[in-house]
Design an enzyme around this catalytic site. Sequence first.
Site, short mmCIF file in Angstrom:
data_model
loop_
_atom_site.label_atom_id
_atom_site.label_comp_id
_atom_site.label_asym_id
_atom_site.label_seq_id
_atom_site.Cartn_x
_atom_site.Cartn_y
_atom_site.Cartn_z
N SER A 179 -2.43 -14.17 -32.76
CA SER A 179 -3.57 -13.64 -33.64
C SER A 179 -4.57 -13.16 -32.59
O SER A 179 -4.74 -13.56 -31.49
CB SER A 179 -4.14 -14.68 -34.53
OG SER A 179 -3.08 -15.37 -35.26
N1 SAH Z 1 -1.88 -18.94 -34.66
C1 SAH Z 1 -0.55 -18.50 -34.24
C2 SAH Z 1 -0.09 -17.48 -35.24
C3 SAH Z 1 1.35 -17.19 -35.19
S1 SAH Z 1 1.94 -16.11 -36.43
C4 SAH Z 1 -0.98 -17.76 -33.00
O1 SAH Z 1 -2.03 -17.29 -32.77
O2 SAH Z 1 0.25 -17.71 -31.92
C5 SAH Z 1 2.24 -17.11 -37.82
C6 SAH Z 1 3.20 -18.03 -37.59
O3 SAH Z 1 3.59 -18.92 -38.75
C7 SAH Z 1 4.60 -17.66 -37.02
O4 SAH Z 1 4.89 -18.24 -35.76
C8 SAH Z 1 5.55 -17.80 -38.08
O5 SAH Z 1 6.96 -18.15 -37.61
C9 SAH Z 1 4.75 -19.06 -38.55
N2 SAH Z 1 5.42 -19.45 -40.15
C10 SAH Z 1 5.54 -18.69 -41.17
N3 SAH Z 1 5.94 -19.42 -42.30
C11 SAH Z 1 5.86 -20.47 -41.90
C12 SAH Z 1 6.25 -21.73 -42.41
N4 SAH Z 1 6.45 -21.87 -43.85
N5 SAH Z 1 6.09 -23.08 -41.92
C13 SAH Z 1 5.91 -23.16 -40.58
N6 SAH Z 1 5.68 -21.97 -39.87
C14 SAH Z 1 5.66 -20.75 -40.47
#
Ligand code: SAH
Length: 234
Positions: free
Chosen positions: A65
């Site tokens: 993000s």
């Molecule tokens: N805060 C993180 C955001 C990553 S994007 C950063 O800044 O790196 C969102 C993440 O949510 C992704 O890695 C995706 O794989 C994860 N995600 C989506 N659905 C999910 C679920 N049901 N359970 C766990 N993770 C999930």
Amino acid sequence: MNNSDKLQSLRDQMVETQLKARGIYDPRVLEAMRSIPRHEFVPPQHRHLAYEDQALPIGENQTISQPYVVALMTQMLRLSGHERILEIGTGSGYQTAILCALAGHVYTLEYYPQLADRAARALSRLKLNNVDLHIGDGSQGLADMAPFDAIIVSAAAPALPGPLRSQLNSQGGRMVLPIGDRSEQYLEVVTRQGNRWEMEQTIRVRFVPLVGRYGFKTIPRKDSPQNDDQAAGV
Ligand code: SAH
């Protein structure tokens, strides 16, 4: 200036121009954003962009993000230092590291094992130990470890997932999550008092979709056997 001074000065600049200038005021959040090295969570090919005002690809169609969004969501949790936190969507682990610096213990859940693996290595390089990383469907929360003083979801949900709602501490627990459709969402702050959940809608955002039981249904893709979601990018 040596390399680590240069990176520190990029972080200081990020805090001034991207965070303070846009209304991030919590001194503990600003200090964590100044000290946690975001470049450690960015893949090598994008590392030169680590302190830019944008989300970046981290693999599996997912993104780290934008710094402002990480700071804003963290500030909305109003952490004081002792909280037990549940994070859904570890991704790169950057938001996780910020939470580790500001709370007592962080339970984080990631759906994709490859991302979880990379995040775990970055967190241990920084010697952050107050964290447990789980692989699985975070839309169902982590019932065994509930209740949580704070819950943060970094993927877009179609509605407030029931299990997360009930795993929130009933004495003023706070949750921040994007709710909406696949293309745009509002960041919502949920506060629980007993069996009352108050919801406050804040800014419009664009997150990758939450998958799993309480997430969006996956779109079948001809070129992928796994039916993964298309990423939207924060
Ligand atoms: N805060 C993180 C955001 C990553 S994007 C950063 O800044 O790196 C969102 C993440 O949510 C992704 O890695 C995706 O794989 C994860 N995600 C989506 N659905 C999910 C679920 N049901 N359970 C766990 N993770 C999930």
